[in-house]
Write a protein that holds these residues in place. Structure first.
Motif, PDB file in Angstrom:
ATOM      1  N   THR A  27     -12.256 -14.045  -4.722  1.00 53.20           N
ATOM      2  CA  THR A  27     -13.017 -14.421  -3.530  1.00 53.20           C
ATOM      3  C   THR A  27     -12.268 -14.027  -2.256  1.00 53.20           C
ATOM      4  O   THR A  27     -11.108 -14.378  -2.072  1.00 53.20           O
ATOM      5  N   GLY A  28     -12.942 -13.311  -1.387  1.00 55.19           N
ATOM      6  CA  GLY A  28     -12.302 -12.800  -0.183  1.00 55.19           C
ATOM      7  C   GLY A  28     -11.692 -11.435  -0.382  1.00 55.19           C
ATOM      8  O   GLY A  28     -11.184 -10.822   0.569  1.00 55.19           O
ATOM      9  N   GLY A  29     -11.753 -10.938  -1.616  1.00 55.01           N
ATOM     10  CA  GLY A  29     -11.084  -9.694  -1.959  1.00 55.01           C
ATOM     11  C   GLY A  29     -11.634  -8.433  -1.329  1.00 55.01           C
ATOM     12  O   GLY A  29     -10.853  -7.581  -0.883  1.00 55.01           O
ATOM     13  N   PRO A  30     -12.957  -8.241  -1.281  1.00 55.03           N
ATOM     14  CA  PRO A  30     -13.467  -6.970  -0.738  1.00 55.03           C
ATOM     15  C   PRO A  30     -12.931  -6.641   0.649  1.00 55.03           C
ATOM     16  O   PRO A  30     -12.445  -5.531   0.876  1.00 55.03           O
ATOM     17  N   ASN A  31     -12.979  -7.589   1.563  1.00 56.94           N
ATOM     18  CA  ASN A  31     -12.482  -7.307   2.909  1.00 56.94           C
ATOM     19  C   ASN A  31     -10.961  -7.268   2.965  1.00 56.94           C
ATOM     20  O   ASN A  31     -10.380  -6.500   3.740  1.00 56.94           O
ATOM     21  N   ALA A  32     -10.296  -8.086   2.134  1.00 53.22           N
ATOM     22  CA  ALA A  32      -8.830  -8.063   2.095  1.00 53.22           C
ATOM     23  C   ALA A  32      -8.331  -6.712   1.595  1.00 53.22           C
ATOM     24  O   ALA A  32      -7.383  -6.140   2.161  1.00 53.22           O
ATOM     25  N   LEU A  33      -8.945  -6.189   0.547  1.00 50.22           N
ATOM     26  CA  LEU A  33      -8.527  -4.888   0.030  1.00 50.22           C
ATOM     27  C   LEU A  33      -8.816  -3.782   1.028  1.00 50.22           C
ATOM     28  O   LEU A  33      -8.038  -2.823   1.154  1.00 50.22           O
ATOM     29  N   ARG A  34      -9.923  -3.885   1.747  1.00 49.53           N
ATOM     30  CA  ARG A  34     -10.205  -2.884   2.777  1.00 49.53           C
ATOM     31  C   ARG A  34      -9.092  -2.863   3.824  1.00 49.53           C
ATOM     32  O   ARG A  34      -8.658  -1.786   4.256  1.00 49.53           O
ATOM     33  N   GLU A  35      -8.627  -4.029   4.218  1.00 52.52           N
ATOM     34  CA  GLU A  35      -7.561  -4.092   5.214  1.00 52.52           C
ATOM     35  C   GLU A  35      -6.252  -3.523   4.665  1.00 52.52           C
ATOM     36  O   GLU A  35      -5.554  -2.761   5.355  1.00 52.52           O
ATOM     37  N   VAL A  36      -5.910  -3.878   3.441  1.00 52.40           N
ATOM     38  CA  VAL A  36      -4.648  -3.415   2.851  1.00 52.40           C
ATOM     39  C   VAL A  36      -4.690  -1.916   2.567  1.00 52.40           C
ATOM     40  O   VAL A  36      -3.768  -1.167   2.930  1.00 52.40           O
TER      41      VAL A  36
ATOM     42  N   MET B   1       0.725  -7.237   4.280  1.00 50.32           N
ATOM     43  CA  MET B   1       0.747  -6.879   2.864  1.00 50.32           C
ATOM     44  C   MET B   1       0.939  -5.377   2.654  1.00 50.32           C
ATOM     45  O   MET B   1       1.766  -4.949   1.844  1.00 50.32           O
ATOM     46  N   ALA B   2       0.183  -4.553   3.366  1.00 53.08           N
ATOM     47  CA  ALA B   2       0.317  -3.109   3.202  1.00 53.08           C
ATOM     48  C   ALA B   2       1.722  -2.649   3.569  1.00 53.08           C
ATOM     49  O   ALA B   2       2.335  -1.836   2.855  1.00 53.08           O
ATOM     50  N   GLU B   3       2.249  -3.171   4.657  1.00 51.97           N
ATOM     51  CA  GLU B   3       3.603  -2.820   5.096  1.00 51.97           C
ATOM     52  C   GLU B   3       4.634  -3.179   4.035  1.00 51.97           C
ATOM     53  O   GLU B   3       5.547  -2.392   3.744  1.00 51.97           O
ATOM     54  N   THR B   4       4.486  -4.351   3.431  1.00 51.77           N
ATOM     55  CA  THR B   4       5.427  -4.796   2.398  1.00 51.77           C
ATOM     56  C   THR B   4       5.322  -3.929   1.149  1.00 51.77           C
ATOM     57  O   THR B   4       6.330  -3.547   0.546  1.00 51.77           O
ATOM     58  N   ILE B   5       4.092  -3.605   0.741  1.00 56.21           N
ATOM     59  CA  ILE B   5       3.890  -2.743  -0.420  1.00 56.21           C
ATOM     60  C   ILE B   5       4.483  -1.362  -0.166  1.00 56.21           C
ATOM     61  O   ILE B   5       5.171  -0.789  -1.030  1.00 56.21           O
ATOM     62  N   ASN B   6       4.240  -0.814   1.000  1.00 57.52           N
ATOM     63  CA  ASN B   6       4.784   0.508   1.337  1.00 57.52           C
ATOM     64  C   ASN B   6       6.313   0.506   1.254  1.00 57.52           C
ATOM     65  O   ASN B   6       6.921   1.435   0.693  1.00 57.52           O
ATOM     66  N   GLU B   7       6.913  -0.530   1.810  1.00 58.80           N
ATOM     67  CA  GLU B   7       8.371  -0.619   1.808  1.00 58.80           C
ATOM     68  C   GLU B   7       8.933  -0.644   0.389  1.00 58.80           C
ATOM     69  O   GLU B   7       9.865   0.075   0.056  1.00 58.80           O
ATOM     70  N   LEU B   8       8.345  -1.495  -0.457  1.00 56.63           N
ATOM     71  CA  LEU B   8       8.838  -1.597  -1.825  1.00 56.63           C
ATOM     72  C   LEU B   8       8.557  -0.336  -2.635  1.00 56.63           C
ATOM     73  O   LEU B   8       9.409   0.145  -3.382  1.00 56.63           O
ATOM     74  N   ALA B   9       7.345   0.200  -2.488  1.00 54.69           N
ATOM     75  CA  ALA B   9       6.959   1.380  -3.272  1.00 54.69           C
ATOM     76  C   ALA B   9       7.809   2.599  -2.923  1.00 54.69           C
ATOM     77  O   ALA B   9       8.187   3.380  -3.803  1.00 54.69           O
ATOM     78  N   LEU B  10       8.123   2.769  -1.654  1.00 57.95           N
ATOM     79  CA  LEU B  10       8.887   3.933  -1.221  1.00 57.95           C
ATOM     80  C   LEU B  10      10.394   3.745  -1.453  1.00 57.95           C
ATOM     81  O   LEU B  10      11.124   4.725  -1.631  1.00 57.95           O
ATOM     82  N   LYS B  11      10.841   2.492  -1.464  1.00 57.86           N
ATOM     83  CA  LYS B  11      12.267   2.216  -1.662  1.00 57.86           C
ATOM     84  C   LYS B  11      12.666   2.251  -3.114  1.00 57.86           C
ATOM     85  O   LYS B  11      13.756   2.709  -3.477  1.00 57.86           O
ATOM     86  N   TYR B  12      11.794   1.711  -3.978  1.00 59.27           N
ATOM     87  CA  TYR B  12      12.155   1.574  -5.381  1.00 59.27           C
ATOM     88  C   TYR B  12      11.350   2.526  -6.276  1.00 59.27           C
ATOM     89  O   TYR B  12      11.379   2.450  -7.470  1.00 59.27           O
TER      90      TYR B  12
ATOM     91  N   GLY C   7       6.207 -20.313 -10.146  1.00 65.88           N
ATOM     92  CA  GLY C   7       7.439 -19.596  -9.831  1.00 65.88           C
ATOM     93  C   GLY C   7       7.302 -18.102  -9.995  1.00 65.88           C
ATOM     94  O   GLY C   7       8.297 -17.377 -10.049  1.00 65.88           O
ATOM     95  N   ALA C   8       6.058 -17.614 -10.077  1.00 62.63           N
ATOM     96  CA  ALA C   8       5.822 -16.204 -10.367  1.00 62.63           C
ATOM     97  C   ALA C   8       5.923 -15.307  -9.140  1.00 62.63           C
ATOM     98  O   ALA C   8       6.030 -14.096  -9.267  1.00 62.63           O
ATOM     99  N   VAL C   9       5.860 -15.892  -7.952  1.00 64.63           N
ATOM    100  CA  VAL C   9       5.798 -15.104  -6.712  1.00 64.63           C
ATOM    101  C   VAL C   9       7.175 -15.054  -6.056  1.00 64.63           C
ATOM    102  O   VAL C   9       7.714 -16.073  -5.632  1.00 64.63           O
ATOM    103  N   GLN C  10       7.726 -13.865  -5.969  1.00 65.67           N
ATOM    104  CA  GLN C  10       9.017 -13.708  -5.295  1.00 65.67           C
ATOM    105  C   GLN C  10       8.901 -13.900  -3.789  1.00 65.67           C
ATOM    106  O   GLN C  10       9.776 -14.490  -3.154  1.00 65.67           O
ATOM    107  N   LYS C  11       7.799 -13.393  -3.225  1.00 64.93           N
ATOM    108  CA  LYS C  11       7.641 -13.463  -1.777  1.00 64.93           C
ATOM    109  C   LYS C  11       6.173 -13.647  -1.442  1.00 64.93           C
ATOM    110  O   LYS C  11       5.325 -12.948  -1.979  1.00 64.93           O
ATOM    111  N   GLN C  12       5.878 -14.624  -0.571  1.00 60.45           N
ATOM    112  CA  GLN C  12       4.528 -14.802  -0.058  1.00 60.45           C
ATOM    113  C   GLN C  12       4.383 -14.004   1.242  1.00 60.45           C
ATOM    114  O   GLN C  12       5.234 -14.091   2.125  1.00 60.45           O
ATOM    115  N   VAL C  13       3.270 -13.257   1.323  1.00 56.09           N
ATOM    116  CA  VAL C  13       3.099 -12.309   2.423  1.00 56.09           C
ATOM    117  C   VAL C  13       1.739 -12.522   3.076  1.00 56.09           C
ATOM    118  O   VAL C  13       0.721 -12.644   2.378  1.00 56.09           O
ATOM    119  N   PRO C  14       1.673 -12.573   4.412  1.00 56.72           N
ATOM    120  CA  PRO C  14       0.358 -12.658   5.076  1.00 56.72           C
ATOM    121  C   PRO C  14      -0.416 -11.370   4.888  1.00 56.72           C
ATOM    122  O   PRO C  14       0.167 -10.296   4.704  1.00 56.72           O
TER     123      PRO C  14
END
Length: 383
Positions: free
Chosen positions: A203-212, A372-383, A361-368
């Motif tokens: 729920t809320g996913g369609p617009n959230a994914l569009r933003e990310v 989210m896109a910025e955090t994913i980009n950082e991790l994907a490009l770094k690791y 305890g499954a979430v290492q980091k909670q992200v607004p």
């Protein structure tokens, strides 16, 4: 506490009555106005100031799509839930409404006396509370955050919209959400290079994914697989709409699709998706095994296969959605050493799935959402 005020827009008097009974069967929701078409809805908005609009698509004078266009021109931000039978044969129209700012969509029951009317009522009330409640709180209304649990309706509660309908609508019991408590998981191994990125969202996913997806880096080389809870027949159009705004290729997953670098696969509605690593190329498989956590596709099914095939070499992400799908297997991903992210409570339309994962305890980091896109980009490009 204040009520969530609803405007219902549908050319059928029977459906307007039925939808009213659906949403008003739960305390805290009030139908403040009804309209027979989009033009009447526009005229009623200023005087009734609703917190959410339930909108049919196929209407005379002004259709739901035309209403969404006028809503955008008028800079109206009241959330809109599409409730229409045309969606069965008009997925492209539904997706265009989402692109124009509709919050979500739901299919009408096939007929007034159909067996799935209870499921529709459940989902509609969930959406009204999620989208309408969020908007109402921004207006300064006192709307509590609720947890949802479906129960059978007891006798004496609201009847169906017509005398001929003997089905009882389901009731939702609400309890104010307690403060989340996280017990961090200790991984059994160090995190390795990220070889795949997987999402679970509802729920809320369609617009959230569009933003990310609009802000993902074109340099991302990991394949991405997404489970978005969505009915069959809509995910191809949804993937196409995302492909128009994302720098990476986005498509609906098909049986045997190769997990290509920098390509995003969306699980088809009605099918689970799993991944398999092969010597020459990793692929996805589709199946119609029973729903898990009430869903098919299920994020838990996808995540479970990623745990098996990738262990410490994945990035698992869980975002806005009702329920707990994805939480258990995201915990297993983290335990195996993979990196994990969860959307934070403040930016979720429904802090359900991310909350369940966080509490395990499954979430290492909670992200607004806006990070989210910025955090994913950082991790994907770094690791």
């Amino acid at each position: 506490m204040d009520n969530i005020d609803v405007l219902i827009v549908d050319d059928s008097a029977l459906m307007r009555n039925l939808v009213s009974r659906m949403v008003e069967s739960v305390p805290g929701i009030t139908v403040v106005a009804k309209a027979m078409n989009g033009q009447m809805a526009l005229e009623k908005i200023p005087s009734h100031n609703p917190d959410v609009i339930i909108l049919d698509l196929e209407m005379p004078v002004m259709t739901g799509l035309e209403f969404m266009r006028e809503r955008k021109k008028a800079n109206i931000h009241i959330p809109v839930i599409i409730l229409s039978s045309i969606a069965h044969r008009g997925a492209a129209v539904t997706m265009e409404c989402l692109e124009l700012g509709a919050s979500d969509f739901l299919l009408k029951p096939s007929n007034v006396g159909s067996e799935d009317i209870g499921k529709v009522a459940d989902r509609l009330v969930e959406m009204v509370h999620s989208y309408g409640g969020s908007y109402a709180r921004k207006k300064g209304k006192k709307i509590p955050l609720f947890g949802f649990s479906a129960e059978k309706r007891t006798s004496g509660l609201a009847q169906a919209a017509s005398d001929s309908l003997e089905k009882k609508l389901p009731v939702l019991s609400f309890a104010k959400a307690p403060t989340a408590q996280a017990v961090p998981i200790e991984a059994v191994r160090e995190s390795g290079p990220i070889e795949i990125i997987v999402f679970g969202i509802s729920t809320g996913g369609p617009n959230a994914l569009r933003e990310v997806f609009a802000d993902l880096s074109p340099k991302i080389r990991q394949p991405i697989v997404v489970v978005q809870h969505m009915p069959a027949g809509f995910t191809a159009e949804f993937a196409a709409s995302l492909n128009n705004i994302c720098p990476l290729e986005v498509k609906e997953a098909a049986e045997g699709d190769v997990l290509k670098e920098g390509r995003i696969l969306i699980a088809p509605g009605g099918y689970h998706v799993v991944v398999e690593k092969r010597r020459l190329a990793s692929v996805v498989h589709l199946n119609q095994d029973p729903p898990r956590n009430g869903h098919r596709p299920s994020a838990d099914v996808l995540f479970q296969s990623v745990v098996k095939e990738y262990q410490a070499n994945a990035l698992g992400i869980i975002m806005t959605g009702m329920g707990k799908d994805g939480a258990a297997e995201l915990a297993e991903l983290r335990r195996a050493g993979s990196r994990t992210l969860g959307q934070d409570a403040e930016s979720c339309i429904v802090y359900g799935m991310p909350r369940a994962a966080f509490e395990l305890g499954a979430v290492q980091k909670q992200v607004p959402l806006n990070k989210m896109a910025e955090t994913i980009n950082e991790l994907a490009l770094k690791y």
